[in-house]
Design a protein around this motif. Structure first.
Motif, PDB file in Angstrom:
ATOM      1  N   ASP A  81     -38.398 -30.414   7.470  1.00 18.88           N
ATOM      2  CA  ASP A  81     -39.252 -29.879   6.740  1.00 18.88           C
ATOM      3  C   ASP A  81     -40.461 -30.966   7.951  1.00 18.88           C
ATOM      4  O   ASP A  81     -41.580 -29.624   8.151  1.00 18.88           O
ATOM      5  CB  ASP A  81     -40.083 -31.258   5.604  1.00 18.88           C
ATOM      6  N   GLY A  82     -40.910 -32.004   8.322  1.00 17.71           N
ATOM      7  CA  GLY A  82     -41.396 -31.388   9.774  1.00 17.71           C
ATOM      8  C   GLY A  82     -41.760 -30.942  10.996  1.00 17.71           C
ATOM      9  O   GLY A  82     -41.944 -30.169  11.622  1.00 17.71           O
ATOM     10  N   VAL A  83     -39.942 -30.636  11.230  1.00 20.08           N
ATOM     11  CA  VAL A  83     -39.764 -29.697  12.430  1.00 20.08           C
ATOM     12  C   VAL A  83     -40.168 -28.225  12.474  1.00 20.08           C
ATOM     13  O   VAL A  83     -40.506 -27.880  13.045  1.00 20.08           O
ATOM     14  CB  VAL A  83     -37.981 -29.721  12.470  1.00 20.08           C
TER      15      VAL A  83
ATOM     16  N   HIS B  19     -30.396 -12.880  13.719  1.00 17.57           N
ATOM     17  CA  HIS B  19     -30.442 -13.593  12.673  1.00 17.57           C
ATOM     18  C   HIS B  19     -29.244 -14.570  12.749  1.00 17.57           C
ATOM     19  O   HIS B  19     -27.799 -15.077  13.269  1.00 17.57           O
ATOM     20  CB  HIS B  19     -28.975 -12.911  11.223  1.00 17.57           C
ATOM     21  N   ILE B  20     -29.282 -15.951  12.927  1.00 19.48           N
ATOM     22  CA  ILE B  20     -28.292 -17.210  13.231  1.00 19.48           C
ATOM     23  C   ILE B  20     -28.509 -18.130  12.341  1.00 19.48           C
ATOM     24  O   ILE B  20     -29.320 -18.189  11.163  1.00 19.48           O
ATOM     25  CB  ILE B  20     -29.040 -18.127  13.939  1.00 19.48           C
ATOM     26  N   VAL B  21     -27.059 -18.532  12.065  1.00 19.21           N
ATOM     27  CA  VAL B  21     -26.669 -19.756  10.532  1.00 19.21           C
ATOM     28  C   VAL B  21     -26.079 -20.748  10.919  1.00 19.21           C
ATOM     29  O   VAL B  21     -25.351 -20.780  11.594  1.00 19.21           O
ATOM     30  CB  VAL B  21     -25.690 -18.974   9.410  1.00 19.21           C
TER      31      VAL B  21
ATOM     32  N   ASN C 223     -35.482 -21.204   7.946  1.00 24.10           N
ATOM     33  CA  ASN C 223     -35.314 -21.883   6.447  1.00 24.10           C
ATOM     34  C   ASN C 223     -34.031 -22.869   6.557  1.00 24.10           C
ATOM     35  O   ASN C 223     -32.645 -22.967   6.554  1.00 24.10           O
ATOM     36  CB  ASN C 223     -34.789 -20.685   5.371  1.00 24.10           C
ATOM     37  N   ALA C 224     -34.024 -24.353   4.779  1.00 27.08           N
ATOM     38  CA  ALA C 224     -33.190 -25.093   5.303  1.00 27.08           C
ATOM     39  C   ALA C 224     -32.789 -25.112   3.773  1.00 27.08           C
ATOM     40  O   ALA C 224     -33.263 -25.298   2.963  1.00 27.08           O
ATOM     41  CB  ALA C 224     -33.892 -26.693   5.007  1.00 27.08           C
ATOM     42  N   ILE C 225     -31.022 -24.872   4.316  1.00 27.30           N
ATOM     43  CA  ILE C 225     -30.246 -24.455   2.530  1.00 27.30           C
ATOM     44  C   ILE C 225     -29.676 -25.858   2.160  1.00 27.30           C
ATOM     45  O   ILE C 225     -28.572 -26.370   2.361  1.00 27.30           O
ATOM     46  CB  ILE C 225     -30.108 -23.037   2.317  1.00 27.30           C
TER      47      ILE C 225
ATOM     48  N   MET D 175     -33.250 -18.114  11.222  1.00 24.02           N
ATOM     49  CA  MET D 175     -32.261 -18.583  10.568  1.00 24.02           C
ATOM     50  C   MET D 175     -32.323 -20.115   9.823  1.00 24.02           C
ATOM     51  O   MET D 175     -33.532 -20.338   9.749  1.00 24.02           O
ATOM     52  CB  MET D 175     -33.048 -19.596  12.894  1.00 24.02           C
ATOM     53  N   ASP D 176     -31.523 -19.670   9.687  1.00 22.53           N
ATOM     54  CA  ASP D 176     -30.764 -20.412   7.975  1.00 22.53           C
ATOM     55  C   ASP D 176     -30.214 -21.436   8.481  1.00 22.53           C
ATOM     56  O   ASP D 176     -29.103 -21.363   9.198  1.00 22.53           O
ATOM     57  CB  ASP D 176     -30.131 -19.582   7.495  1.00 22.53           C
ATOM     58  N   VAL D 177     -30.398 -22.557   7.527  1.00 22.37           N
ATOM     59  CA  VAL D 177     -29.555 -23.738   8.168  1.00 22.37           C
ATOM     60  C   VAL D 177     -29.281 -24.833   7.174  1.00 22.37           C
ATOM     61  O   VAL D 177     -29.846 -24.810   6.025  1.00 22.37           O
ATOM     62  CB  VAL D 177     -30.298 -24.927   8.684  1.00 22.37           C
ATOM     63  N   LEU D 178     -27.743 -24.516   6.841  1.00 20.02           N
ATOM     64  CA  LEU D 178     -27.190 -24.981   5.527  1.00 20.02           C
ATOM     65  C   LEU D 178     -26.717 -26.706   5.952  1.00 20.02           C
ATOM     66  O   LEU D 178     -26.331 -26.817   6.996  1.00 20.02           O
ATOM     67  CB  LEU D 178     -25.815 -24.704   5.661  1.00 20.02           C
ATOM     68  N   THR D 179     -27.435 -27.404   4.593  1.00 14.10           N
ATOM     69  CA  THR D 179     -27.160 -28.807   5.183  1.00 14.10           C
ATOM     70  C   THR D 179     -27.471 -29.709   3.733  1.00 14.10           C
ATOM     71  O   THR D 179     -27.904 -29.117   2.547  1.00 14.10           O
ATOM     72  CB  THR D 179     -28.558 -29.260   5.986  1.00 14.10           C
ATOM     73  N   LEU D 180     -26.923 -30.851   3.873  1.00 17.01           N
ATOM     74  CA  LEU D 180     -27.304 -31.789   2.962  1.00 17.01           C
ATOM     75  C   LEU D 180     -28.014 -32.369   2.715  1.00 17.01           C
ATOM     76  O   LEU D 180     -29.076 -32.998   1.085  1.00 17.01           O
ATOM     77  CB  LEU D 180     -26.074 -32.444   2.223  1.00 17.01           C
TER      78      LEU D 180
END
Length: 263
Positions: free
Chosen positions: A14-16, A119-121, A34-36, A3-8
């Motif tokens: 991090d904690g989650v 896979h989820i984005v 992953n946070a991107i 699971m990838d997360v696109l974020t600002l």
């Protein structure tokens, strides 16, 4: 699952991602989270990811270029990783989910559907909204966690990720936990009790201390029906009810109409 997360704001995750059930699931290799920061894909000297809307109006709109580029980079990296592995199956396309108040309301059924994916984005927006071409040509799903507005899509994405990840085999210590959760059966969950058997004069129902598994199961089903009927009767329209279930619900209704205690 990946699971990838696109974020600002990748630091919000991090904690989650590193705590509790999600942290353990990653340690076990069951899920990769992953946070991107899609600002890294802005492609301009100011690293701007938003602009004023055509036609005027308040607020700023997220531009398509950074988000398309970020998703394409995620897909490219995943393909490269698969090529280096011993797996021979082709890379399946991901579900690309836009977290958006206009989207489909997220439910347990949707969580169960997404838990089957490889896979989820997730795309988390801010500002006034997204360029419509992101909706039209990039995403596969739009999801909302309720009829209210939040600052951004990060918290909704965390909700969906937690709900989906806990359904993956091996994530929970007790595999039966997810099966009996509220909404998993279509009903709200039955009441739970633990030691001591009596606390401040309040006793655990005798049937739970009986050791009779069939009677306990029957009691739990009745209590789940009761709680759903009292708190979320709308859910009963979508549950497959047995003749025994219907008889019990009719009894509850009769007791309410006659003013008798529902026990």
């Amino acid at each position: 699952m990946r699971m990838d997360v696109l974020t600002l704001f990748p630091e919000m995750f991090d904690g989650v991602f590193n705590s509790s059930i999600l942290g353990k699931a990653q340690d076990k290799g069951i899920v990769s989270l992953n946070a991107i920061n899609f600002r890294d894909f802005a492609g301009n000297k100011h690293s701007s990811v938003d602009d004023m809307p055509y036609g005027g109006g308040g607020g700023m709109v997220l531009k398509p270029e950074p988000i398309f580029s970020a998703v394409e980079d995620v897909l490219s990296r995943r393909t490269q990783e698969r090529d280096k592995s011993t797996e021979t199956e082709p890379v399946s396309p991901p579900r690309v989910i836009l977290m958006c108040p206009q989207g489909e309301t997220f439910t347990q059924r949707k969580a169960e559907e997404l838990a089957k994916e490889e896979h989820i984005v997730f795309i988390c927006g801010h500002y006034e909204g997204y360029d419509e071409r992101i909706r039209q040509y990039l995403v596969t799903d739009e999801l909302s966690i309720g009829d209210y507005v939040l600052t951004g899509g990060e918290v909704p994405a965390m909700v969906v990720i937690d709900s989906v990840a806990r359904l993956l085999p091996g994530v929970l210590g007790n595999e039966n936990s997810a099966v009996s959760d509220s909404f998993s059966t279509g009903l709200l969950e039955y009441p739970h009790y633990t030691r001591p058997a009596e606390f401040r004069g309040w006793k655990v129902p005798d049937i739970l201390l009986s050791g009779h598994h069939a009677n306990v199961a029957d009691w739990r089903r009745k209590e789940a029906l009761r709680r759903t009927w009292q708190r979320r009767p709308d859910l009963l329209d979508h549950v497959e009810l047995s003749p025994k279930d219907r008889k019990w619900l009719e009894q509850l209704q009769a007791e309410r109409e006659h003013g008798d205690p529902i026990g």
